[in-house]
Design an enzyme around this catalytic site. Structure first.
Site, mmCIF file in Angstrom:
data_model
loop_
_atom_site.group_PDB
_atom_site.id
_atom_site.type_symbol
_atom_site.label_atom_id
_atom_site.label_comp_id
_atom_site.label_asym_id
_atom_site.label_seq_id
_atom_site.Cartn_x
_atom_site.Cartn_y
_atom_site.Cartn_z
ATOM 1 N N ARG A 38 113.627 45.607 54.286
ATOM 2 C CA ARG A 38 113.155 44.765 55.389
ATOM 3 C C ARG A 38 114.204 44.635 56.498
ATOM 4 O O ARG A 38 113.863 44.566 57.683
ATOM 5 C CB ARG A 38 112.785 43.383 54.839
ATOM 6 C CG ARG A 38 112.264 42.394 55.884
ATOM 7 C CD ARG A 38 111.833 41.100 55.197
ATOM 8 N NE ARG A 38 111.606 40.023 56.151
ATOM 9 C CZ ARG A 38 110.446 39.789 56.773
ATOM 10 N NH1 ARG A 38 109.419 40.580 56.549
ATOM 11 N NH2 ARG A 38 110.311 38.783 57.610
ATOM 12 N N LEU A 63 108.007 39.977 63.067
ATOM 13 C CA LEU A 63 107.735 40.242 61.648
ATOM 14 C C LEU A 63 107.219 38.970 61.012
ATOM 15 O O LEU A 63 107.795 37.894 61.200
ATOM 16 C CB LEU A 63 109.006 40.679 60.921
ATOM 17 C CG LEU A 63 109.488 42.116 61.114
ATOM 18 C CD1 LEU A 63 110.914 42.268 60.595
ATOM 19 C CD2 LEU A 63 108.576 43.091 60.390
ATOM 20 N N SER A 64 106.141 39.076 60.248
ATOM 21 C CA SER A 64 105.656 37.931 59.491
ATOM 22 C C SER A 64 106.548 37.702 58.273
ATOM 23 O O SER A 64 107.357 38.551 57.900
ATOM 24 C CB SER A 64 104.208 38.145 59.043
ATOM 25 O OG SER A 64 103.331 38.130 60.145
ATOM 26 N N ALA A 65 106.398 36.544 57.647
ATOM 27 C CA ALA A 65 107.185 36.227 56.457
ATOM 28 C C ALA A 65 106.827 37.173 55.314
ATOM 29 O O ALA A 65 105.678 37.619 55.196
ATOM 30 C CB ALA A 65 106.932 34.782 56.036
#
Length: 362
Positions: A38, A63-65
């Protein structure tokens, strides 16, 4: 701000935590998450936050969690050979993980509103292909990204097996999204404050399941003020692979089988399995925290009876076989890229070897 799971020290530890909290539940999804770091999708100055279970935004880059992405990946029920459309494809992080599961005969398309984000996604994709040892563990369905508003997709576009939308969908656009699906297909999108899974069971039949309570920034509506006309988004054509490319896939597959057979043979000769390494202490807890970042709010998973069986008790994972191991000995050696070693040892011209390795740097 809080997260659904504890922060990890590296990508593997983040995945361990997501598994512990039951956000990652299947082996295929776990493999995809472990294969792509990530942190590689963060700008350098923000990488310290990469393994926290939080969304990240810088300019148009978003970016989402991790807990959101893992729920999305699980809900999509991905299989090799399917077609996938990512609406609001952003950095390409999710599209690349999906591509690892779809394999060489899948279709992987993304639509993104911002040209600078598409350029960023292409750079990250190129970096993954050229430098990551994880790449050689898979046959990859490379994403293709196009610029445009996902609410303006040409009506004559093909339908897809799987569709994900990474922005809040207004109720009036629900049918539009559904029509992008083939019969039997799955659509995952934020709808009415819930991450929602919709399965198309027939030409006019649908099954709907609410997965997670969320609040995303809404889709940006098309702006026709300049010309008064819609700018239709034309998705990439579904291309047939060349004979040369098919040969590369077949050769790499054969080499992987040989490596697997050799590993089984060595195991059968009584060679010891690699030592087990001590895992970090993981705290299991129910998610009752709210995450807020730039108009994006993440709340707890929608309750299920099984949640009551997992209370906040400290758990120890994977106890070491030898407790007296020194800290300096806990870290394993970097994994060997057996496919690369095998290809480089073949009696072939160097250009062909490099082609089989996708001209990768490592």
């Amino acid at each position: 701000m809080g997260g659904a799971v504890s922060a990890g020290e590296d990508n593997d530890e983040l995945i361990d935590n997501l598994k512990e909290a039951q956000y990652i539940r299947t082996e295929l999804v776990e493999q995809a998450f472990r294969a792509i770091d990530r942190a590689d999708y963060y700008l350098e100055e923000f990488k310290d936050n990469a393994y926290k279970d939080l969304a990240w935004k810088h300019g148009n880059i978003h970016l989402s969690a991790p807990c959101i992405y893992s729920e999305v990946m699980e809900a999509l029920d991905l299989q090799p050979g399917l077609s996938f459309l990512n609406l609001g494809s952003g950095t390409g992080y999710l599209s690349s993980m999906v591509g690892l599961i779809l394999g060489p005969f899948g279709v992987n398309h993304g639509v993104e509103l911002h040209s600078d984000v598409i350029e960023y996604a292409k750079q990250k994709l190129d970096f993954f292909i050229k430098t990551s040892d994880s790449f050689d563990k898979f046959e990859f369905c490379e994403p293709s990204f196009v610029i445009g508003n996902c609410l303006e997709i040409s009506p004559d576009c093909t339908q897809y097996d799987r569709v994900y939308c990474g922005a809040g969908v207004q109720k009036e656009h629900e049918d539009y999204m559904k029509n992008l699906l083939k019969v039997g297909g799955i659509l995952v999108m934020p709808l009415e404050e819930k991450l929602t899974k919709i399965t198309r069971t027939g030409p006019s039949a649908w099954e709907t399941k609410k997965i997670l309570a969320v609040s995303f920034a809404p889709l940006i509506q098309p702006n026709h003020a300049d010309s008064g006309k819609s700018r239709l988004v034309h998705l990439p054509p579904v291309a047939v692979r060349s004979l040369q490319d098919l040969a590369r896939i077949a050769i790499r597959g054969t080499i992987k089988k040989i490596i697997h057979q050799e590993a089984l043979s060595k195991a059968g000769n009584g060679l010891k399995s690699p030592p087990r390494f001590k895992r970090r202490r993981v705290r299991r807890r129910r998610m009752e925290t709210i995450v807020f970042l730039d108009k994006e709010v993440f709340a707890s998973r929608i309750s299920s009876p099984s949640d009551d069986n997992n209370n906040s008790e400290d758990m120890e994972d994977d106890r070491p076989e030898e407790e007296d191991t020194k800290p300096s000995e806990l870290k394993p050696d970097p994994p060997v890229n057996f496919l690369r070693e095998k290809v480089l040892s073949l009696p072939l011209p160097d250009p062909l070897k490099y082609y089989l390795l996708y001209y990768r740097e490592k």
